[in-house]
Structure formats: C-alpha cells, structure tokens
Design a protein around this motif. Structure first.
Motif, short mmCIF file in Angstrom:
data_model
loop_
_atom_site.label_atom_id
_atom_site.label_comp_id
_atom_site.label_asym_id
_atom_site.label_seq_id
_atom_site.Cartn_x
_atom_site.Cartn_y
_atom_site.Cartn_z
N ALA A 3 0.78 -1.19 -0.01
CA ALA A 3 0.06 0.04 -0.08
C ALA A 3 0.87 1.19 -0.09
N SER A 4 0.54 2.14 -0.76
CA SER A 4 1.16 3.44 -0.60
C SER A 4 0.71 4.29 0.43
N ILE A 5 1.93 5.25 1.13
CA ILE A 5 1.47 6.14 2.04
C ILE A 5 2.42 7.17 2.03
N ALA A 6 1.81 8.50 2.04
CA ALA A 6 2.48 9.57 1.91
C ALA A 6 3.52 9.92 3.25
N SER A 15 3.50 4.91 14.58
CA SER A 15 3.43 3.87 15.50
C SER A 15 2.30 2.81 14.88
N SER A 16 1.50 3.38 14.42
CA SER A 16 0.11 2.72 14.08
C SER A 16 0.61 1.86 12.82
N VAL A 17 1.24 2.47 11.89
CA VAL A 17 1.70 1.80 10.88
C VAL A 17 3.00 0.48 11.05
N VAL A 18 3.71 0.81 11.92
CA VAL A 18 4.79 -0.15 12.20
C VAL A 18 4.15 -1.17 13.08
N PHE A 28 4.27 -1.16 3.13
CA PHE A 28 3.95 -0.13 2.92
C PHE A 28 5.06 0.71 1.95
N VAL A 29 4.84 1.41 0.97
CA VAL A 29 5.65 2.19 0.18
C VAL A 29 5.39 3.55 0.43
N VAL A 30 6.61 4.25 1.06
CA VAL A 30 6.40 5.65 1.38
C VAL A 30 6.70 6.44 0.07
N THR A 31 5.78 7.43 -0.08
CA THR A 31 5.96 8.46 -1.08
C THR A 31 6.32 9.72 -0.86
N VAL A 32 7.07 10.47 -1.69
CA VAL A 32 6.93 11.95 -1.48
C VAL A 32 6.86 12.31 -2.94
N ARG A 33 6.07 13.45 -2.90
CA ARG A 33 5.10 14.01 -3.90
C ARG A 33 4.92 13.14 -4.69
N ASN A 34 4.28 11.97 -4.47
CA ASN A 34 3.78 10.64 -5.26
C ASN A 34 4.85 9.90 -5.93
N ARG A 35 5.96 10.12 -5.49
CA ARG A 35 7.26 9.19 -6.13
C ARG A 35 7.55 8.32 -5.03
#
Length: 85
Positions: A3-6, A15-18, A28-35
């Motif tokens: 899942a993508s997450i900003a 804490s809830s993500v971990v 989870f894929v962490v995105t910065v400005r949709n990248r």
C-alpha cells in the motif's frame, strides 16, 4: 501488493503503521510528492533454535569421571567442615 502512504501521513501515524506491519505482515511504500522513495516491510522472524535432549548447555564443560566428581565433592566437604570440633 504494498500500500502507498505519503511521508507526512507515515510520520503522523508511524506507530500504528509499524504495528500493522508487525501484526499483519503488510508492506507500505512511502511516497514523497507521489514518487516512491522508501518501503516499510516486516523483518523475517528467525527460526527457533532446536534444543537437544541433553539440554542447551550440553557440551559446554568437560565431563568428569564419576570418581573425579566424588573426590572433588569429598574435598569440598572436608574444606567446609575443617573448623568444626
């Protein structure tokens, strides 16, 4: 599929993500400005170590003969009770 997450949302709810990653194994894929820039994934759990029937400390000390153990026990008792009348 991960899942993508900003980044801002990940920072706010880290804490809830971990906890979710630990409990469910989600990624989870962490995105910065949709990248996509980072990924949060669970660490594989190590396999439990097998214990032999003799125990976890088997082979950790040299095995003395029965006579040597008796002699050491006798010497320890003599040293302990040497001051008794």
């Amino acid at each position: 599929m991960a899942a993508s997450i900003a980044l801002a949302e990940a920072k706010a709810n880290l804490s809830s993500v971990v906890r979710c990653v630990d409990e469910t194994g989600a990624e989870f894929v962490v995105t910065v400005r949709n990248r996509p820039c980072a990924m949060i994934v669970p660490i594989p759990k190590p396999a439990p170590r097998q214990l032999r029937a003799a125990g976890a400390l088997a082979g950790r000390r040299p095995v003395a003969s029965r006579e040597a153990e008796k002699a050491a026990y006798r010497e320890a008792l003599e040293a302990k009770y040497v001051d008794l009348p």
